[in-house]
Design a protein around this motif. Structure first.
Motif, PDB file in Angstrom:
ATOM      1  N   LEU A  42       0.812  -1.211   0.000  1.00  0.00           N
ATOM      2  CA  LEU A  42       0.000   0.000   0.000  1.00  0.00           C
ATOM      3  C   LEU A  42       0.852   1.270   0.000  1.00  0.00           C
ATOM      4  O   LEU A  42       0.578   2.217   0.718  1.00  0.00           O
ATOM      5  N   MET A  43       1.892   1.263  -0.824  1.00  0.00           N
ATOM      6  CA  MET A  43       2.697   2.468  -0.971  1.00  0.00           C
ATOM      7  C   MET A  43       3.034   2.653  -2.448  1.00  0.00           C
ATOM      8  O   MET A  43       3.220   1.683  -3.189  1.00  0.00           O
ATOM      9  N   GLU A  44       3.084   3.900  -2.868  1.00  0.00           N
ATOM     10  CA  GLU A  44       3.477   4.239  -4.221  1.00  0.00           C
ATOM     11  C   GLU A  44       4.504   5.359  -4.153  1.00  0.00           C
ATOM     12  O   GLU A  44       4.699   5.979  -3.098  1.00  0.00           O
ATOM     13  N   GLY A  45       5.161   5.637  -5.266  1.00  0.00           N
ATOM     14  CA  GLY A  45       6.154   6.707  -5.242  1.00  0.00           C
ATOM     15  C   GLY A  45       6.769   6.934  -6.596  1.00  0.00           C
ATOM     16  O   GLY A  45       6.410   6.291  -7.594  1.00  0.00           O
ATOM     17  N   GLN A  46       7.686   7.854  -6.614  1.00  0.00           N
ATOM     18  CA  GLN A  46       8.391   8.159  -7.846  1.00  0.00           C
ATOM     19  C   GLN A  46       9.805   8.603  -7.530  1.00  0.00           C
ATOM     20  O   GLN A  46      10.109   9.071  -6.427  1.00  0.00           O
ATOM     21  N   ALA A  47      10.666   8.435  -8.502  1.00  0.00           N
ATOM     22  CA  ALA A  47      12.054   8.877  -8.389  1.00  0.00           C
ATOM     23  C   ALA A  47      12.466   9.476  -9.723  1.00  0.00           C
ATOM     24  O   ALA A  47      12.081   8.969 -10.785  1.00  0.00           O
ATOM     25  N   ARG A  48      13.213  10.533  -9.653  1.00  0.00           N
ATOM     26  CA  ARG A  48      13.760  11.122 -10.871  1.00  0.00           C
ATOM     27  C   ARG A  48      15.204  11.515 -10.591  1.00  0.00           C
ATOM     28  O   ARG A  48      15.572  11.808  -9.449  1.00  0.00           O
ATOM     29  N   GLY A  49      15.996  11.500 -11.638  1.00  0.00           N
ATOM     30  CA  GLY A  49      17.393  11.821 -11.410  1.00  0.00           C
ATOM     31  C   GLY A  49      18.184  11.896 -12.688  1.00  0.00           C
ATOM     32  O   GLY A  49      17.671  11.716 -13.794  1.00  0.00           O
ATOM     33  N   ILE A  50      19.458  12.134 -12.497  1.00  0.00           N
ATOM     34  CA  ILE A  50      20.393  12.226 -13.609  1.00  0.00           C
ATOM     35  C   ILE A  50      21.695  11.578 -13.180  1.00  0.00           C
ATOM     36  O   ILE A  50      22.079  11.641 -12.004  1.00  0.00           O
ATOM     37  N   GLU A  51      22.351  10.914 -14.104  1.00  0.00           N
ATOM     38  CA  GLU A  51      23.642  10.290 -13.838  1.00  0.00           C
ATOM     39  C   GLU A  51      24.559  10.580 -15.023  1.00  0.00           C
ATOM     40  O   GLU A  51      24.125  10.573 -16.184  1.00  0.00           O
ATOM     41  N   ALA A  52      25.806  10.867 -14.724  1.00  0.00           N
ATOM     42  CA  ALA A  52      26.748  11.263 -15.768  1.00  0.00           C
ATOM     43  C   ALA A  52      28.146  10.826 -15.386  1.00  0.00           C
ATOM     44  O   ALA A  52      28.493  10.769 -14.202  1.00  0.00           O
ATOM     45  N   TRP A  53      28.934  10.507 -16.387  1.00  0.00           N
ATOM     46  CA  TRP A  53      30.338  10.186 -16.159  1.00  0.00           C
ATOM     47  C   TRP A  53      31.115  10.422 -17.446  1.00  0.00           C
ATOM     48  O   TRP A  53      30.539  10.546 -18.541  1.00  0.00           O
ATOM     49  N   GLY A  54      32.418  10.518 -17.316  1.00  0.00           N
ATOM     50  CA  GLY A  54      33.252  10.756 -18.482  1.00  0.00           C
ATOM     51  C   GLY A  54      34.714  10.518 -18.176  1.00  0.00           C
ATOM     52  O   GLY A  54      35.115  10.362 -17.021  1.00  0.00           O
ATOM     53  N   SER A  55      35.515  10.486 -19.241  1.00  0.00           N
ATOM     54  CA  SER A  55      36.957  10.275 -19.127  1.00  0.00           C
ATOM     55  C   SER A  55      37.690  11.276 -19.997  1.00  0.00           C
ATOM     56  O   SER A  55      37.217  11.624 -21.086  1.00  0.00           O
ATOM     57  N   VAL A  56      38.849  11.712 -19.517  1.00  0.00           N
ATOM     58  CA  VAL A  56      39.713  12.613 -20.271  1.00  0.00           C
ATOM     59  C   VAL A  56      41.117  12.025 -20.280  1.00  0.00           C
ATOM     60  O   VAL A  56      41.691  11.761 -19.213  1.00  0.00           O
ATOM     61  N   GLN A  57      41.656  11.790 -21.468  1.00  0.00           N
ATOM     62  CA  GLN A  57      43.039  11.345 -21.601  1.00  0.00           C
ATOM     63  C   GLN A  57      43.906  12.595 -21.627  1.00  0.00           C
ATOM     64  O   GLN A  57      44.148  13.192 -22.676  1.00  0.00           O
ATOM     65  N   VAL A  58      44.360  13.024 -20.448  1.00  0.00           N
ATOM     66  CA  VAL A  58      45.089  14.290 -20.333  1.00  0.00           C
ATOM     67  C   VAL A  58      46.394  14.221 -21.112  1.00  0.00           C
ATOM     68  O   VAL A  58      46.733  15.135 -21.885  1.00  0.00           O
ATOM     69  N   THR A  59      47.140  13.157 -20.909  1.00  0.00           N
ATOM     70  CA  THR A  59      48.351  12.875 -21.687  1.00  0.00           C
ATOM     71  C   THR A  59      48.322  11.394 -22.024  1.00  0.00           C
ATOM     72  O   THR A  59      47.430  10.659 -21.589  1.00  0.00           O
ATOM     73  N   ASP A  60      49.315  10.941 -22.769  1.00  0.00           N
ATOM     74  CA  ASP A  60      49.349   9.520 -23.109  1.00  0.00           C
ATOM     75  C   ASP A  60      49.463   8.638 -21.876  1.00  0.00           C
ATOM     76  O   ASP A  60      49.086   7.463 -21.909  1.00  0.00           O
ATOM     77  N   ARG A  61      49.961   9.190 -20.755  1.00  0.00           N
ATOM     78  CA  ARG A  61      50.166   8.387 -19.547  1.00  0.00           C
ATOM     79  C   ARG A  61      49.258   8.798 -18.389  1.00  0.00           C
ATOM     80  O   ARG A  61      49.409   8.284 -17.295  1.00  0.00           O
ATOM     81  N   TRP A  62      48.325   9.704 -18.629  1.00  0.00           N
ATOM     82  CA  TRP A  62      47.507  10.210 -17.525  1.00  0.00           C
ATOM     83  C   TRP A  62      46.058  10.315 -17.969  1.00  0.00           C
ATOM     84  O   TRP A  62      45.750  10.993 -18.939  1.00  0.00           O
TER      85      TRP A  62
END
Length: 653
Positions: free
Chosen positions: A513-533
């Motif tokens: 006897l319960m209802e609900g909702q959820a909303r959101g955002i998720e994000a991620w990323g990568s940066v190759q700063v140098t060839d070794r980093w």
């Protein structure tokens, strides 16, 4: 207390600092030996986008093309992180909440719903090489049971969002699919020794050739000393466990075969007031003991017309004893069949079925009972999914699964996904799904106390919890050095579990006897700063709201449902100093929990690795270097996740 557990308390942090100083002062020594992790070493951003994943559509596809919010933890990610366990490795995924309340007790979920006052986390499906590790007792995962030798993991695919169409009920908020490496990629010997100031670990693996294929065998053991409360009072959560296993892979003509077998045994302290708090039970608390074994067989054939067919079967036995409240033994057999048809014009169709059967017996006590004590259950399902190419840059995926469970009968789990590749480097997708969390024995058969008169008298009228999920996602690359992914979602929940007064007013029963909702955002990323980093970052933000339906007064569930952080964030730096040395730094920030209150925390981790000789790697690993913190549960019983420093030695030939 075992000698191994005692050793964890006497391991000297000073020795670790000395070892770290020797490593930093020693000259670098390069070699051409392949590191543990194999094919994922030094992958570029473009190569990472081309990693094949299978969890989204049950067929291999490029990560960049997958129309879902999926994050891949590679073998190299795990190695560089210094994770000790599968649960620790999962903390690398920015789309998961990984919370720890004691040494062996974790709460892991995606997009919230990480447990309530009357329901443990039960909306995340976890698989290891195609074998589901959820417990029929409560539809969730005991995180002290599933274990792997992390050096043998090829990748972990983490999908946040529903996966019911392809994987069945309980894949409501996410799917975790752990894939271990083919036996041909783990040849030779590998030895891992590790000592931290709160634990020790050892593992050995050997791989070899056999007719038409390869094999490997492994064994591992670990011991963790007790943790403490914020007050400094020791918590009885010492934990020791051992596991061994074997895998074989071979091919004959167009047929490929695989067999994977594992066995394990563990013992862990049970902190007061116990797993199931009941009046009088505290006096009988004792260590929790667990053991189990499983074997999985898989067959695959590539058909002449371009299609494929596969079959998988596994047997899984698990036993858990929790004095003085209950013991549970379950035997489970699962058989799956899948057929990917040859492409027919613009259509790529995959269909299949699954049948699961379990024998479950609970040793009841005067504190809690599952009635009947012994039960046999069967689940059966069929699914079909079609991916249609509407244009060269536009595809539509539609599928449905019908699954029958012992409590609510048939459930339909539809899914529609639209994917648009705007350019080779930029993809957009949208999805709408319906998924369910089917009741378990805990929902229906639990009685407290274990003898009449009952305060809690089961849930004979429970329904399946449902979720309608809507998603929008984008995945892209900026040149050869930057990649990123963003997903927005909205979940509409219904029939969530509550505890209500029985119609005759004599007891409490489980209801919906319960209802609900959820909303959101998720994000991620990568940066190759140098060839070794390389720098990687991820963040989530969410909002949840729930309401009771007429007929329920379960204010306790209403307060505790959605006890999830409003935000999480992480930042990782992976720097290869030279061909022999590397440095990993990571910072995690997790928002506060509301009820019970858990303050927000920041954790800083670091690892320095040195390839000091061919086939030999030495690592110094520190976790929570900025100090311990609590992550989950009531302050009076939750562990402070401690600062740890350790040394790890990995040798292979």
């Amino acid at each position: 207390m075992t000698l191994m557990a005692h050793a964890t308390r006497r391991f000297s942090p000073g020795l670790l600092v000395l070892a770290a100083g020797c490593v930093l002062a020693a000259p670098a020594q390069a070699d051409d030996t392949t590191r543990p992790g194999g094919e994922f070493v030094d992958l570029s951003i473009e190569e990472l986008a081309n990693i094949e994943v299978t969890s989204v559509s049950r067929r291999p596809e490029r990560l960049q093309d997958a129309p879902a919010s999926v994050f891949v933890i590679t073998a190299e990610d795990i190695r560089r992180s210094g994770a000790r366990s599968l649960a620790e490795a999962l903390a690398l995924a920015p789309n998961l909440q990984v919370a720890r309340s004691s040494n062996a007790t974790y709460f892991i979920s995606a997009r919230g719903m990480n447990g309530t006052s009357n329901s443990p986390a039960n909306k995340l499906l976890v698989m290891i090489d195609g074998r589901s590790v959820y417990s029929p007792l409560f539809s969730g995962t005991f995180w002290d049971e599933p274990d792997v030798m992390l050096e043998d993991v090829e990748r972990i695919e983490v999908i946040s969002g529903p996966g019911g169409t392809l994987w069945g009920v309980n894949a409501v908020n996410g799917v975790i699919n752990v894939t271990t490496r083919h036996a041909r990629d783990t040849q030779g010997d590998l030895l891992v020794l590790r000592g931290d100031d709160n634990g020790v670990q050892a593992a050995f693996r050997r791989g070899g050739a056999m007719p038409d294929g390869h094999w490997r065998a492994y064994a591992k053991t670990f011991a963790l000393g007790h943790t403490a409360l914020a007050s400094g009072h020791a918590l009885d959560d010492d934990w020791t466990q051992g596991q061994a296993g074997w895998r074989g892979d071979w091919a004959r003509g167009v047929d490929r075969y695989s067999v994977n077998a594992n066995a394990w045994r563990g013992r862990e302290g049970q902190p007061a007031p116990g797993v199931i708090a009941a009046p009088g039970a505290g006096a009988g608390l004792d260590d929790i003991t667990t053991h189990g074994a499983n074997v999985t067989g898989r067959w695959e054939r590539t058909l002449a017309d371009g299609g494929s067919v596969s079959a998988q079967a596994y047997y899984d036995y698990r036993y858990r004893r929790v004095p003085p409240t209950f013991g549970d033994a379950v035997d489970l057999v699962d058989v799956q069949l899948q057929h990917a048809l040859a492409p027919r014009g613009a259509h790529s169709i995959v269909w299949g079925g699954e049948y699961r059967y379990s024998w479950d017996h609970v040793d009841n006590s005067r504190f809690v009972a599952f009635l009947p004590a012994s039960d046999k259950q069967a689940w059966a399902s069929l699914f079909v999914q079609d991916e249609a190419a509407l244009r060269d840059d536009l595809s539509l995926t539609a599928g449905v699964r019908w699954e029958r469970n012992p409590y609510t009968g048939g459930e339909f789990l539809p899914n529609v996904r639209l994917a648009w590749r705007a350019t080779p480097a930029h993809a957009f997708w949208a999805a709408a799904s319906r998924t369910v969390r089917a009741p378990s024995r805990l929902d229906v058969d639990a009685y407290v106390p274990g003898v009449p008169p009952y305060l809690l008298a089961g849930g004979w009228r429970v329904r399946a919890e449902t979720a309608r999920v809507f998603e929008l996602g984008y995945r892209g690359q900026a040149g050869r050095r930057v990649s990123y992914s963003v997903t927005a979602y909205r979940n509409l929940y219904d029939h969530l579990r509550t505890t209500d007064i029985s119609p005759d007013g004599t007891a409490i029963v489980f209801g919906n006897l319960m209802e609900g909702q959820a909303r959101g955002i998720e994000a991620w990323g990568s940066v190759q700063v140098t060839d070794r980093w390389r720098m990687t970052a991820g963040a989530t933000a969410s909002h949840e709201a729930f309401a009771l339906k007429p007929g329920s007064r379960d204010e306790g569930s209403l307060r505790t449902t959605g006890r999830d952080p409003a935000y999480t964030a992480q930042l990782r730096s992976s720097h290869t100093i030279d061909d022999a040395r590397e440095l990993e730094l990571a910072v995690r920030r997790v928002g506060a929990l509301g009820f019970p209150v858990v303050p927000a925390y920041t954790a800083v981790d670091a690892r320095f690795g040195w390839r000091c000789a061919p086939g030999l790697e030495l690592s110094v690993i520190g976790t929570n270097l900025n100090g311990g913190h609590g992550e989950y549960g009531v302050a009076s019983v939750r562990s402070e996740v401690p600062r740890t420093v350790g040394v790890k030695l990995t040798w292979q030939r």
